[in-house]
Design a protein around this motif. Structure first.
Motif, mmCIF file in Angstrom:
data_model
loop_
_atom_site.group_PDB
_atom_site.id
_atom_site.type_symbol
_atom_site.label_atom_id
_atom_site.label_comp_id
_atom_site.label_asym_id
_atom_site.label_seq_id
_atom_site.Cartn_x
_atom_site.Cartn_y
_atom_site.Cartn_z
ATOM 1 N N THR A 103 0.852 -1.196 0.000
ATOM 2 C CA THR A 103 0.000 0.000 0.000
ATOM 3 C C THR A 103 0.883 1.241 0.000
ATOM 4 N N THR A 104 0.538 2.186 -0.868
ATOM 5 C CA THR A 104 1.299 3.433 -0.938
ATOM 6 C C THR A 104 0.421 4.583 -0.468
ATOM 7 N N THR A 105 0.949 5.385 0.444
ATOM 8 C CA THR A 105 0.255 6.595 0.882
ATOM 9 C C THR A 105 0.828 7.759 0.081
ATOM 10 N N ILE A 106 -0.038 8.390 -0.718
ATOM 11 C CA ILE A 106 0.441 9.448 -1.627
ATOM 12 C C ILE A 106 0.010 10.805 -1.074
ATOM 13 N N HIS A 107 0.991 11.651 -0.804
ATOM 14 C CA HIS A 107 0.712 12.990 -0.275
ATOM 15 C C HIS A 107 0.752 14.021 -1.406
ATOM 16 N N ASP A 108 -0.063 15.059 -1.265
ATOM 17 C CA ASP A 108 -0.043 16.220 -2.179
ATOM 18 C C ASP A 108 -0.379 15.872 -3.623
ATOM 19 N N LEU A 109 -1.191 14.854 -3.814
ATOM 20 C CA LEU A 109 -1.633 14.496 -5.164
ATOM 21 C C LEU A 109 -2.424 15.665 -5.754
ATOM 22 N N LEU A 110 -2.195 15.956 -7.023
ATOM 23 C CA LEU A 110 -2.946 17.026 -7.674
ATOM 24 C C LEU A 110 -4.387 16.570 -7.912
ATOM 25 N N ASP A 111 -5.325 17.463 -7.669
ATOM 26 C CA ASP A 111 -6.715 17.170 -8.014
ATOM 27 C C ASP A 111 -6.975 17.814 -9.367
ATOM 28 N N SER A 112 -7.057 17.029 -10.415
ATOM 29 C CA SER A 112 -7.279 17.581 -11.758
ATOM 30 C C SER A 112 -8.050 16.555 -12.577
ATOM 31 N N ASP A 113 -8.503 16.967 -13.746
ATOM 32 C CA ASP A 113 -9.230 16.027 -14.614
ATOM 33 C C ASP A 113 -8.386 14.779 -14.851
ATOM 34 N N ASP A 114 -7.097 14.988 -15.117
ATOM 35 C CA ASP A 114 -6.223 13.865 -15.455
ATOM 36 C C ASP A 114 -6.094 12.871 -14.308
ATOM 37 N N THR A 115 -5.934 13.399 -13.076
ATOM 38 C CA THR A 115 -5.774 12.457 -11.955
ATOM 39 C C THR A 115 -7.102 11.787 -11.620
ATOM 40 N N ARG A 116 -8.204 12.506 -11.842
ATOM 41 C CA ARG A 116 -9.512 11.907 -11.544
ATOM 42 C C ARG A 116 -9.769 10.690 -12.438
ATOM 43 N N VAL A 117 -9.495 10.828 -13.742
ATOM 44 C CA VAL A 117 -9.758 9.668 -14.626
ATOM 45 C C VAL A 117 -8.799 8.534 -14.290
ATOM 46 N N MET A 118 -7.591 8.867 -13.904
ATOM 47 C CA MET A 118 -6.636 7.809 -13.542
ATOM 48 C C MET A 118 -7.124 7.059 -12.305
ATOM 49 N N LEU A 119 -7.560 7.801 -11.296
ATOM 50 C CA LEU A 119 -8.056 7.150 -10.075
ATOM 51 C C LEU A 119 -9.251 6.253 -10.391
ATOM 52 N N ASP A 120 -10.161 6.753 -11.238
ATOM 53 C CA ASP A 120 -11.332 5.945 -11.606
ATOM 54 C C ASP A 120 -10.896 4.664 -12.311
ATOM 55 N N ALA A 121 -9.917 4.805 -13.209
ATOM 56 C CA ALA A 121 -9.455 3.636 -13.961
ATOM 57 C C ALA A 121 -8.823 2.617 -13.016
ATOM 58 N N VAL A 125 -8.605 2.098 -3.597
ATOM 59 C CA VAL A 125 -8.251 3.523 -3.603
ATOM 60 C C VAL A 125 -9.042 4.186 -2.493
ATOM 61 N N THR A 126 -8.367 4.741 -1.471
ATOM 62 C CA THR A 126 -9.098 5.433 -0.396
ATOM 63 C C THR A 126 -8.434 6.760 -0.047
ATOM 64 N N PRO A 127 -9.184 7.851 0.061
ATOM 65 C CA PRO A 127 -10.571 7.960 -0.374
ATOM 66 C C PRO A 127 -10.616 7.955 -1.900
ATOM 67 N N ARG A 128 -11.817 7.840 -2.460
ATOM 68 C CA ARG A 128 -11.947 7.744 -3.914
ATOM 69 C C ARG A 128 -11.690 9.080 -4.612
ATOM 70 N N GLN A 129 -11.805 10.193 -3.855
ATOM 71 C CA GLN A 129 -11.536 11.514 -4.449
ATOM 72 C C GLN A 129 -10.384 12.193 -3.726
ATOM 73 N N VAL A 130 -9.725 13.105 -4.443
ATOM 74 C CA VAL A 130 -8.627 13.835 -3.824
ATOM 75 C C VAL A 130 -9.220 14.968 -2.981
ATOM 76 N N THR A 131 -8.840 15.001 -1.709
ATOM 77 C CA THR A 131 -9.274 16.085 -0.822
ATOM 78 C C THR A 131 -8.012 16.833 -0.401
ATOM 79 N N PRO A 132 -8.012 18.181 -0.553
ATOM 80 C CA PRO A 132 -6.792 18.916 -0.221
ATOM 81 C C PRO A 132 -6.321 18.597 1.202
ATOM 82 N N GLY A 133 -5.028 18.377 1.338
ATOM 83 C CA GLY A 133 -4.451 18.127 2.656
ATOM 84 C C GLY A 133 -4.572 16.692 3.123
#
Ligand SMILES: Nc1ncnc2c1ncn2[C@@H]1O[C@H](COP(=O)(O)OP(=O)(O)O)[C@@H](O)[C@H]1O
Ligand SMILES: Nc1ccn([C@H]2C[C@H](O)[C@@H](COP(=O)(O)OP(=O)(O)O)O2)c(=O)n1
Length: 686
Positions: free
Chosen positions: A41-59, A67-75
């Motif tokens: 399991t990888t904990t990813i900090h400071d991931l950008l919230d953008s169209d590109d990352t959203r489709v990647m997370l969905d895929a 994937v938790t949480p399913r959406q990027v929340t700032p901080g």
């Protein structure tokens, strides 16, 4: 984000504080895919919230990664549990990848090697973006990929690969073109360890043609190393992935911010005097150990005089040598960030030459021509050639000119020229089409405003007038068109009246001190969606009734109440400016405002408008009572002794009577504002 036609930056004087930069797009999606392919399991900090990352997370979710949480929340970090190099047998999915090249290409490569049944789709524009060179390279290995529409372009269908032929030709290097898009090579580099993990031999990739964008390949190699894959780099022409390579989660990883975005804040720290009590600018999200090529901007900024220190994931910049030192630099290694040096050159002690920048001519716009044209507007002397630009700043403060900067739909031109607002002549700068920064940094101007202090208090446009003269409507629209903040001061008096009546306090003079004390305890929020919250409760409608208006008028006559709300109102003043509506904006609250407008209209006209407004809001109304109330309110507001309603001496009058439309009033105020700007004449010539 500012979506206005233009943004007027007042003259800026100082800067200080810290800024957290958004994560880099290209690093975000690389890290997501590598985490998904890894064991653990990888904990990813400071991931950008953008169209590109959203489709990647969905895929990744569709492919069975947790994937938790399913959406990027700032901080908040995102956790991905990877597939450890293999998908279940007969894995199938339809993946919609929008217009995200950073998802389509690497996922295609990884899934083609993993095998299964996948359809890779996107928006129409995605179907015009070539992928043929990558597909050709993967087919050499035995991957099964079909074009569903046009040869060489998505959408694609991916099937089960057949690697049997590799047994005989296993060691033959895979060929990929390097002169088209470095994303193809990046995709192969990230996907081929899947094959190398079970292969008895190392896997080699040969680059055909000159490799472009080496800094991006460098990022890929560095990230692969963090996920346990050590690729041998043979002179950027051959890359070898050792047999038995296996992705291993690093546990936790920070996504670096975009180093070229950091360049504007590095320049800011070098140019601006420190704000009082502050020492320079702290930039968080990218550090001296950055894996991005543009971090070498730091060296160039130091050469010009910036004092820069840093550590992992942070930089600190303060003004050192002043004026800055002019430099002569080959900028081949920092093509994007070098533009920021051109902005710094405006503050140097001589002529700065930036060389080897021919690629500027084929970016979002011809950046050499654009930089030259806009710097000249400011009064700089600029010489340009096929691959260089030479900038000499205006000789003396009086040689600077106020300019309206054309931005050519190029985010970097807009961000660079925002720094011209620190000019020694005290001039404002107009940035046309400020939303062009959305490409890499939608909230750039917000981030800038949070750090800088204007040379003089931020400009205010005051719009005063009697009830229902149209102040609120006109002020709201003027603020929207200029990107200014809005102060509806009447709302504060309405809230005070409402809170006092709810607390059972009589709205009379001998209770004024109690009401003032109550005001000090209120928690008021003007939400961006126009809602007004009092101690968490939505009171937007409650304060708009005629009764609330009358109560507001009552409490507003008490000097103690006016005093209690004074600083509250002044605190609304902020960059890039404020539009304030009320009764005493121009006379008492902002007497130094550069533009004061007084609206008037006959009582009958105003009563009509208020009637219609209330009915439209679904509130009940009666014309006869409205007119009487309005006249009573006029009388109280104009006759009270504390800050009575009256035009400021220097106010401009607009008769907002029945034959005048909202748009006419708005245009008049905007045109008065325009007349007060030093670039008014130049602007109309553009
Ligand atoms: N020329 C005009 N200027 C401003 N508002 C107008 C005009 N013509 C009609 N209106 C309408 O009149 C009403 C004005 O109300 P508002 O802006 O709340 O006034 P105030 O803030 O001065 O009390 C709005 O419903 C607006 O749409
Ligand atoms: N700057 C201000 C704003 C409002 N007031 C008082 C006087 C007004 O009658 C009430 C309500 O103001 P508001 O602007 O909301 O009222 P209208 O929308 O003009 O009817 O508050 C004031 O005294 N000073």
């Amino acid at each position: 984000m500012f979506t206005t036609e233009f943004l007027d930056l007042p003259h800026l004087a100082r800067a200080g504080g810290s800024v957290q930069l958004p994560g880099s797009k290209s690093i975000s999606n690389r890290v997501l895919l590598l985490a998904a392919l890894s064991a653990g399991t990888t904990t990813i900090h400071d991931l950008l919230d953008s169209d590109d990352t959203r489709v990647m997370l969905d895929a990744l979710h569709a492919l069975g990664c947790t994937v938790t949480p399913r959406q990027v929340t700032p901080g908040q970090p995102v956790q991905i549990t990877g597939i450890d190099g293999a998908l279940p047998n007969n894995a199938r999915a339809q993946l919609f990848l929008g217009n995200a090249g950073t998802a389509m290409r690497p996922l295609t490569a990884a899934l083609a090697i993993l095998g299964g049944s996948f359809e890779m789709t996107g928006v129409p524009r995605m179907y015009e973006r070539p992928i043929g060179d990558l597909v050709d390279a993967l087919r050499q290995l035995g991957c099964q990929i079909d074009y569903l529409r046009d040869e060489g372009f998505p959408p694609l269908r991916i099937g089960q690969p057949d690697f049997r032929q590799l047994g005989s030709t296993g060691a033959a290097p895979i060929q990929v073109r390097g002169d088209v898009s470095s994303q193809f090579l990046t995709s192969l580099l990230m996907a081929l360890p899947l094959l190398a993990s079970t292969s008895p031999q190392a896997i080699a990739i040969d680059v055909v043609g000159e490799l472009i964008s080496k800094p991006y390949i460098h990022i890929t190699l560095e990230l692969l190393a963090r996920f346990g894959i050590r690729v041998e780099n043979h002179g950027w022409q051959r890359f070898v992935i050792p047999a038995g390579s296996r992705y291993q989660s690093p546990g936790s990883i920070h996504v670096e911010a975009d180093a070229s975005s950091a360049s504007y804040f590095i320049a800011l720290g070098a140019i601006a005097a420190s704000a009082e009590g502050q020492n320079g600018i702290k930039i968080e999200g990218v550090g001296l150990d950055s894996i991005q090529g543009d971090i070498r901007f730091v060296e160039a900024a130091r050469a010009m005089g910036a004092e820069i220190t840093g550590g992992p994931n942070w930089l600190h910049v303060a003004r050192g040598r002043w004026p800055l030192r002019a430099i002569d630099l080959d900028c081949n290694h920092i093509p994007d960030a070098a533009m920021t040096l051109a902005a710094m050159a405006l503050y140097a002690d001589g002529t700065t030459t930036l060389r080897n920048i021919a690629s500027w001519r084929v970016k979002e716009t011809d950046r050499i021509a654009a930089m030259a044209a806009e710097a000249r507007k400011l009064g700089a002397l600029v010489e340009e050639g096929a691959g260089f630009i030479r900038i000499t700043p205006p000789a003396a403060p009086e040689d600077w000119r106020a300019a309206s900067i054309h931005t050519y739909d190029d985010h970097r031109i807009a961000m660079c020229f925002s720094l011209a607002a620190f000019n020694p002549a005290g001039l404002p700068v107009r940035i046309q089409d400020p939303k062009c920064v959305a490409k890499t940094f939608p909230d750039y101007f917000e981030a800038l405003f949070a750090l800088v202090q204007p040379g003089a208090p931020a400009p205010v446009i005051c719009i005063d007038g009697p009830t229902a003269s149209g102040k609120g409507t006109v002020a709201t629209l003027v603020a929207q068109r200029l990107g200014f903040a809005l102060l509806d001061s009447g709302a504060l008096y309405r809230i005070a009246g409402l809170a006092a009546s709810r607390a059972g306090i009589a709205l009379q003079a001998d209770q004024a001190d109690r009401i003032a004390a109550l005001i000090a305890t209120l928690h008021i929020v003007f939400a961006p969606d126009q809602r007004v919250l009092l101690n968490g409760e939505d009171i937007s409608l409650a304060i708009r009734t005629e009764e609330a208006g009358m109560n507001a008028s009552r409490v507003s006559a008490f000097p103690a109440v006016r005093q209690a709300l004074l600083q509250w109102q002044r605190d609304f003043r902020r960059l890039p400016g404020l539009v304030a509506d009320g009764r005493d904006m121009g006379t008492v609250i902002f007497p130094d405002a550069p533009l004061k407008v007084f609206l008037s209209a006959s009582a009958e006209c105003r009563a009509q408008r208020r009637f219609k407004q209330l009915i439209d809001k679904g509130l009940s109304a009666n014309m006869h009572d409205l007119l009487a109330d309005l006249q009573a309110r006029d009388a109280r507001d104009t006759q009270r002794s504390a800050s009575p309603l009256q035009p400021a001496e220097d106010a401009l009058h607009w008769d907002n009577n029945a034959e005048r439309t909202v748009e006419q009033a708005v245009q008049q105020v905007l045109s008065w504002w325009q007349q007060r700007q030093p670039f008014a004449a130049e602007e109309s010539a553009v």
